[in-house]
Design a protein around this motif. Sequence first.
Motif, PDB file in Angstrom:
ATOM      1  N   VAL A  77      -9.833   3.143   1.790  1.00  0.00           N
ATOM      2  CA  VAL A  77     -10.478   2.799   0.449  1.00  0.00           C
ATOM      3  C   VAL A  77     -10.779   4.057  -0.248  1.00  0.00           C
ATOM      4  CG1 VAL A  77     -12.852   1.544  -0.319  1.00  0.00           C
ATOM      5  CG2 VAL A  77     -11.461   0.561   1.694  1.00  0.00           C
ATOM      6  N   LYS A  91     -13.228  -4.885   5.533  1.00  0.00           N
ATOM      7  CA  LYS A  91     -13.059  -4.248   4.140  1.00  0.00           C
ATOM      8  C   LYS A  91     -12.509  -5.298   3.323  1.00  0.00           C
ATOM      9  CE  LYS A  91      -8.726  -2.016   5.378  1.00  0.00           C
ATOM     10  NZ  LYS A  91      -8.329  -0.634   5.617  1.00  0.00           N
ATOM     11  N   ASP A 128       0.803  -1.174  -0.020  1.00  0.00           N
ATOM     12  CA  ASP A 128      -0.056   0.058   0.141  1.00  0.00           C
ATOM     13  C   ASP A 128       0.770   1.254  -0.088  1.00  0.00           C
ATOM     14  OD1 ASP A 128       0.554   0.152   2.898  1.00  0.00           O
ATOM     15  OD2 ASP A 128      -0.740  -1.516   2.840  1.00  0.00           O
ATOM     16  N   ASN A 158      -1.369   2.443  -2.767  1.00  0.00           N
ATOM     17  CA  ASN A 158      -2.770   2.825  -2.180  1.00  0.00           C
ATOM     18  C   ASN A 158      -2.516   4.234  -1.183  1.00  0.00           C
ATOM     19  OD1 ASN A 158      -5.535   2.473  -2.179  1.00  0.00           O
ATOM     20  ND2 ASN A 158      -5.154   1.880   0.123  1.00  0.00           N
ATOM     21  N   TRP A 175     -11.914  -0.890  -5.237  1.00  0.00           N
ATOM     22  CA  TRP A 175     -11.530  -1.615  -4.295  1.00  0.00           C
ATOM     23  C   TRP A 175     -12.278  -3.093  -4.003  1.00  0.00           C
ATOM     24  CZ3 TRP A 175      -7.849  -0.630  -0.186  1.00  0.00           C
ATOM     25  CH2 TRP A 175      -7.992  -1.774   0.993  1.00  0.00           C
TER      26      TRP A 175
END
Length: 312
Positions: A194, A240, A132, A136, A200
């Motif tokens: 997210v 999630k 990430d 992300n 996602w």
Amino acid sequence: MYEKHHLMLCSNRLLKFRAPVIKILMATLTVLLLMGGCVKDNSEPKDPEVNNPVTQTEPVTFTVIGDVPYSDEQRSGLLQLINKHNASDVSEFVVHVGDIKPGIVPCEEPIYKDVDSILRLFKAPTFIVLGDNEYNDCKNPEQGLEYWKKYFLKFNENWTFKPTVSYQTERNENFSWVMDKVLFVGINLVGSNVHNPTEWQTRLEDNANWVRKQMEEQKDKVNSAVVFAHANIVEIGPDKFQVFTEGFRSASKSFIKPVLFVQGDGHFWIQDHPWPEKNITRLQIDGGIKAVKITVDTNLKTPFLFDRQFLD
């Protein structure tokens, strides 16, 4: 007449004598046969840990690192680790399970290029999955992904690697191959925020579909599977990741055979069975400049062996 009577009497006595003798001989023969069977078992012991002695395979040994380098000190440590690893020549390949920089550091191209040049120093073929921090967590995740793909997509192709590596059509950063009856799968499974719920969920579905497809296609050809990802999907916001987790667990349950899920993200060692499907072993590696050597021996019922001190 007397001789005939005497002969019959002797015959009857002989029959009475032979009966117990025959019984003794039969009993002795039975014991000898049983002993023969025992001798055979003792001369060819069966290891209770052997999974399938009929189709034994060579163990597969590989190295996993992740969450590195986060600093100049870790960069130097990673270079030293690679030198030690090259000298030991113990692993058939290396996998970096994501995070090539700290999350707070901007996602600038020179960082990707630098880590690319470092990881190329491994003599063993090296794979990498997304973390990430380089994707992300970027201010612009799409830009981060673009940089990552420029330097790390199909990174293993910088080396000669005998097994054929397959890539998912929908998500070509996801890969898989089979080696010595072990299925290996790498996926883009990152943590943190997210940003786009649709993207996602789609990515989680793609990941689950890729794992399921590989397990279904290889189920009768392999004895175990190893899945490489970055995110901690158990302790850090499990809800999630539900779409992937449910798909992964379902696929592993149908697969039946031992499955190892290897992740980074947490920066400390976890080895457990977090789900009801007890054929799944979850491993969170130490990360940083600490590598782990993993051996998969499909001849054993518990095929996954870990060595965290092999470069010390």
